[in-house]
Design an enzyme around this catalytic site. Sequence first.
Site, PDB file in Angstrom:
ATOM      1  CG  HIS A  17     -37.118  -7.792  28.219  1.00 25.68           C
ATOM      2  ND1 HIS A  17     -37.623  -9.047  28.309  1.00 25.68           N
ATOM      3  CD2 HIS A  17     -38.538  -7.149  28.177  1.00 25.68           C
ATOM      4  CE1 HIS A  17     -38.829  -9.350  28.188  1.00 25.68           C
ATOM      5  NE2 HIS A  17     -39.392  -8.127  28.037  1.00 25.68           N
ATOM      6  CE  LYS A  41     -50.082 -11.726  31.729  1.00 23.69           C
ATOM      7  NZ  LYS A  41     -48.987 -11.074  30.874  1.00 23.69           N
ATOM      8  NE  ARG A  90     -42.677  -6.490  21.143  1.00 21.54           N
ATOM      9  CZ  ARG A  90     -43.610  -7.544  21.618  1.00 21.54           C
ATOM     10  NH1 ARG A  90     -42.958  -8.646  21.720  1.00 21.54           N
ATOM     11  NH2 ARG A  90     -44.780  -7.561  22.175  1.00 21.54           N
ATOM     12  CB  SER A 129     -41.419 -12.923  27.278  1.00 17.93           C
ATOM     13  OG  SER A 129     -40.580 -12.152  27.571  1.00 17.93           O
TER      14      SER A 129
END
Length: 168
Positions: A17, A41, A90, A129
Site C-alpha cells: 500500500h 466486514k 498484483r 493484508s
Amino acid sequence: MQRAIYPGSFDPMTFGHLDIIERAASIFDELTVSVLNNTAKTPLFSVEERVNILKEATAHLPNVKVESFSGLLIDYAKKKDIHVAIRGLRAITDFEYELQIAQTNKKLSRESLDTIFLTTSLEYAYLSSSSVKEIAYFGGDISQCVPKFVADKVYEKYGFPQNGVENE
C-alpha cells in the site's frame, strides 16, 4: 491541480500500500488516501485506527491526506470533486476484479470517475493484508510486510508481545 483518491480498507496497511501511495503521490499534486468503512466486514482495526496508522505512515508525504468514507466511491469522489481513483494490481486476478469495479464506477458516475492502475512493485507482489493477518495470527514474522509500528499494533491485537512470537 491534479488530484486523486486511493481508496481501500487498509486492514492493515502494508508496504505494498505504501509503495502505491508514494508512487501516486509523485504523479498527482494531491492524493487522498480514503479508508473505507465497510460495515459488511469485521476488520482487525477500527476505521479511526486505520486512518491514524496511514497518517503516521505517510507523514513524510506533504501532498497526501488521509480520510475515511462509507458508501459508494463515486458519491465520495463527487463530493470531493475528484475524478481519478488509484488502484494497485498484483496479478491478473486483481485486474479482472478491479476492471469490473472501474467500469461500473465509470458508468455509474456518468463518465466522471476514471481509474488508474499502478502495478505493484515486484518486491511486494506477494503481499496482501489478509496474508499479513494470517501470519501474525499464528505469531509469524511480518516485519517484511509492514512498518514496525504497524507490526507492533497487529501483534498487540492478537495478544502477542511486540516481536510477534511468544517467548518459550
